[in-house]
Scaffold this active site. Structure first.
Site, PDB file in Angstrom:
ATOM      1  N   ALA A  71      23.577  15.101  -3.094  1.00 23.81           N
ATOM      2  CA  ALA A  71      23.910  16.376  -2.559  1.00 23.81           C
ATOM      3  C   ALA A  71      23.914  17.620  -3.871  1.00 23.81           C
ATOM      4  O   ALA A  71      23.888  17.372  -4.792  1.00 23.81           O
ATOM      5  CB  ALA A  71      25.649  16.081  -2.228  1.00 23.81           C
ATOM      6  N   GLU A 104      19.896   5.193   2.757  1.00 22.21           N
ATOM      7  CA  GLU A 104      19.970   5.799   4.346  1.00 22.21           C
ATOM      8  C   GLU A 104      19.954   7.410   4.645  1.00 22.21           C
ATOM      9  O   GLU A 104      20.783   7.870   3.561  1.00 22.21           O
ATOM     10  CB  GLU A 104      21.193   4.856   5.190  1.00 22.21           C
ATOM     11  CG  GLU A 104      20.878   3.642   5.558  1.00 22.21           C
ATOM     12  CD  GLU A 104      21.517   2.532   4.381  1.00 22.21           C
ATOM     13  OE1 GLU A 104      22.381   3.101   3.359  1.00 22.21           O
ATOM     14  OE2 GLU A 104      21.425   1.475   4.364  1.00 22.21           O
ATOM     15  N   ASN A 109      18.605  14.912   9.454  1.00 16.24           N
ATOM     16  CA  ASN A 109      18.881  15.473   8.309  1.00 16.24           C
ATOM     17  C   ASN A 109      17.489  15.667   7.830  1.00 16.24           C
ATOM     18  O   ASN A 109      17.052  15.232   6.844  1.00 16.24           O
ATOM     19  CB  ASN A 109      19.675  14.585   7.293  1.00 16.24           C
ATOM     20  CG  ASN A 109      19.959  15.527   5.973  1.00 16.24           C
ATOM     21  OD1 ASN A 109      19.571  16.435   5.965  1.00 16.24           O
ATOM     22  ND2 ASN A 109      21.045  14.812   5.120  1.00 16.24           N
ATOM     23  N   TYR A 116      12.990  13.381   0.315  1.00 13.11           N
ATOM     24  CA  TYR A 116      12.590  11.854   0.103  1.00 13.11           C
ATOM     25  C   TYR A 116      11.220  11.649   0.238  1.00 13.11           C
ATOM     26  O   TYR A 116      10.203  11.112  -0.545  1.00 13.11           O
ATOM     27  CB  TYR A 116      13.366  10.929   0.942  1.00 13.11           C
ATOM     28  CG  TYR A 116      14.954  11.287   0.676  1.00 13.11           C
ATOM     29  CD1 TYR A 116      15.321  11.433  -0.690  1.00 13.11           C
ATOM     30  CD2 TYR A 116      15.606  10.945   1.684  1.00 13.11           C
ATOM     31  CE1 TYR A 116      16.806  11.629  -0.729  1.00 13.11           C
ATOM     32  CE2 TYR A 116      17.227  11.284   1.340  1.00 13.11           C
ATOM     33  CZ  TYR A 116      17.763  11.529   0.349  1.00 13.11           C
ATOM     34  OH  TYR A 116      19.089  11.754   0.105  1.00 13.11           O
TER      35      TYR A 116
HETATM   36  C1  LIG Z   1      18.956  17.553   0.968  1.00 18.61           C
HETATM   37  C2  LIG Z   1      19.379  18.411  -0.303  1.00 18.61           C
HETATM   38  C3  LIG Z   1      19.999  17.557  -1.465  1.00 18.61           C
HETATM   39  C4  LIG Z   1      18.079  19.083  -1.054  1.00 18.61           C
HETATM   40  O1  LIG Z   1      18.471  19.675  -1.973  1.00 18.61           O
HETATM   41  P1  LIG Z   1      17.745  21.053  -2.664  1.00 18.61           P
HETATM   42  O2  LIG Z   1      18.211  21.313  -3.996  1.00 18.61           O
HETATM   43  O3  LIG Z   1      17.907  22.202  -1.707  1.00 18.61           O
HETATM   44  O4  LIG Z   1      16.296  20.651  -2.476  1.00 18.61           O
HETATM   45  P2  LIG Z   1      15.226  21.177  -3.457  1.00 18.61           P
HETATM   46  O5  LIG Z   1      15.259  22.556  -3.581  1.00 18.61           O
HETATM   47  O6  LIG Z   1      14.822  20.551  -4.655  1.00 18.61           O
HETATM   48  O7  LIG Z   1      13.887  20.892  -2.434  1.00 18.61           O
HETATM   49  C5  LIG Z   1      12.962  19.881  -2.572  1.00 18.61           C
HETATM   50  C6  LIG Z   1      12.096  19.851  -1.412  1.00 18.61           C
HETATM   51  O8  LIG Z   1      13.076  19.263  -0.441  1.00 18.61           O
HETATM   52  C7  LIG Z   1      12.378  19.869   1.083  1.00 18.61           C
HETATM   53  N1  LIG Z   1      13.639  20.485   1.735  1.00 18.61           N
HETATM   54  C8  LIG Z   1      14.918  20.854   0.855  1.00 18.61           C
HETATM   55  N2  LIG Z   1      15.680  21.586   1.667  1.00 18.61           N
HETATM   56  C9  LIG Z   1      14.877  21.623   2.782  1.00 18.61           C
HETATM   57  C10 LIG Z   1      15.071  22.427   4.179  1.00 18.61           C
HETATM   58  N3  LIG Z   1      16.388  23.179   4.385  1.00 18.61           N
HETATM   59  N4  LIG Z   1      14.082  22.423   4.885  1.00 18.61           N
HETATM   60  C11 LIG Z   1      13.000  21.648   4.807  1.00 18.61           C
HETATM   61  N5  LIG Z   1      12.670  20.925   3.510  1.00 18.61           N
HETATM   62  C12 LIG Z   1      13.540  21.073   2.746  1.00 18.61           C
HETATM   63  C13 LIG Z   1      11.126  20.356   0.781  1.00 18.61           C
HETATM   64  O9  LIG Z   1      10.229  19.717   0.880  1.00 18.61           O
HETATM   65  C14 LIG Z   1      11.613  21.066  -0.597  1.00 18.61           C
HETATM   66  O10 LIG Z   1      10.414  21.351  -1.369  1.00 18.61           O
HETATM   67  P3  LIG Z   1      10.069  23.068  -1.242  1.00 18.61           P
HETATM   68  O11 LIG Z   1      11.313  23.781  -1.609  1.00 18.61           O
HETATM   69  O12 LIG Z   1       8.788  23.202  -2.038  1.00 18.61           O
HETATM   70  O13 LIG Z   1       9.497  23.170   0.330  1.00 18.61           O
HETATM   71  C15 LIG Z   1      20.556  19.439  -0.023  1.00 18.61           C
HETATM   72  O14 LIG Z   1      20.009  20.027   1.230  1.00 18.61           O
HETATM   73  C16 LIG Z   1      21.808  18.952   0.345  1.00 18.61           C
HETATM   74  O15 LIG Z   1      22.555  18.773  -0.650  1.00 18.61           O
HETATM   75  N6  LIG Z   1      22.343  18.642   1.505  1.00 18.61           N
HETATM   76  C17 LIG Z   1      23.258  18.087   2.238  1.00 18.61           C
HETATM   77  C18 LIG Z   1      23.684  16.685   1.542  1.00 18.61           C
HETATM   78  C19 LIG Z   1      22.666  15.609   2.079  1.00 18.61           C
HETATM   79  O16 LIG Z   1      22.503  15.682   3.186  1.00 18.61           O
HETATM   80  N7  LIG Z   1      22.230  14.795   1.297  1.00 18.61           N
HETATM   81  C20 LIG Z   1      21.575  13.770   1.832  1.00 18.61           C
HETATM   82  C21 LIG Z   1      22.049  12.377   2.371  1.00 18.61           C
HETATM   83  S1  LIG Z   1      21.287  11.046   2.520  1.00 18.61           S
END
Ligand SMILES: CC(C)(COP(=O)(O)OP(=O)(O)OC[C@H]1O[C@@H](n2cnc3c(N)ncnc32)[C@H](O)[C@@H]1OP(=O)(O)O)[C@@H](O)C(=O)NCCC(=O)NCCS
Length: 155
Positions: A71, A104, A109, A116
């Site tokens: 997260a 998972e 999402n 991933y």
């Molecule tokens: C998923 C999560 C961890 C991504 O973290 P983040 O720091 O925003 O991700 P990053 O900035 O490092 O992004 C890396 C890549 O992930 C993908 N990505 C991240 N957020 C995205 C979005 N909102 N829509 C589409 N792609 C996305 C993209 O490929 C991105 O690369 P880019 O920015 O060059 O396009 C964050 O959205 C989160 O905490 N979500 C809620 C918790 C959750 O769902 N955890 C996973 C449980 S399985």
């Protein structure tokens, strides 16, 4: 600058606050402390100016790692924090002879699935009704470095 390091007990309060804000069935403070006390876990935090922006956690059994938590705090998203965490856990996995990582993710999402996928995780199946609140299926995603290396040239 964003840096990634091992999670420590003093980080758990901040980590749990992010967890509670992000998930409908969050891990408790005690849940994180218990995980940190085990030898077969790798928990990391990303921080900037001493503020924790995100975390990732993995349980290791033999040569397999199960990623249990990922997260990033909503205010810090789309800045590469999630990417830094996944890159570091891949390095830690390799250093600990983990050949395969599994996780998972809710089928809806997209941000997490894309994160991933861009890091070499492949969609390998569905667990029906895996999640509650709301009820939803999970994709099972698996990362193997040998498979990533084999398939790299095809993309
Ligand atoms: C998923 C999560 C961890 C991504 O973290 P983040 O720091 O925003 O991700 P990053 O900035 O490092 O992004 C890396 C890549 O992930 C993908 N990505 C991240 N957020 C995205 C979005 N909102 N829509 C589409 N792609 C996305 C993209 O490929 C991105 O690369 P880019 O920015 O060059 O396009 C964050 O959205 C989160 O905490 N979500 C809620 C918790 C959750 O769902 N955890 C996973 C449980 S399985």
């Amino acid at each position: 600058m964003i840096s990634v390091r091992k999670m420590q007990a003093v980080d758990v309060e901040a980590v749990s606050q992010i967890e509670a804000a992000v998930f409908s069935q969050p891990w408790s403070v005690q849940g994180f402390l218990d995980a940190l006390s085990l030898e077969n876990t790798i928990f990391l935090v990303a921080e900037e100016n001493k503020k924790i922006l995100g975390y990732v956690g993995m349980y290791v059994s033999l040569d397999e790692g199960e990623i249990t938590n990922v997260a990033v705090t909503p205010e810090a998203r789309r800045r590469g924090v999630g990417q830094s965490l996944i890159e570091k856990i891949k390095k830690e996995a390799e250093a600990n002879s983990v050949l395969q990582m599994i996780l998972e993710v809710r089928v809806s999402n997209d941000p997490a699935i894309r994160l991933y996928q861009r890091n070499g995780f492949l969609n390998c199946g569905i667990r029906k009704g895996f999640y509650d609140f709301p009820k939803e299926d999970a994709y099972i995603m698996i990362y193997r470095k040998d498979v990533e290396l084999l398939t790299k040239d095809f993309h």
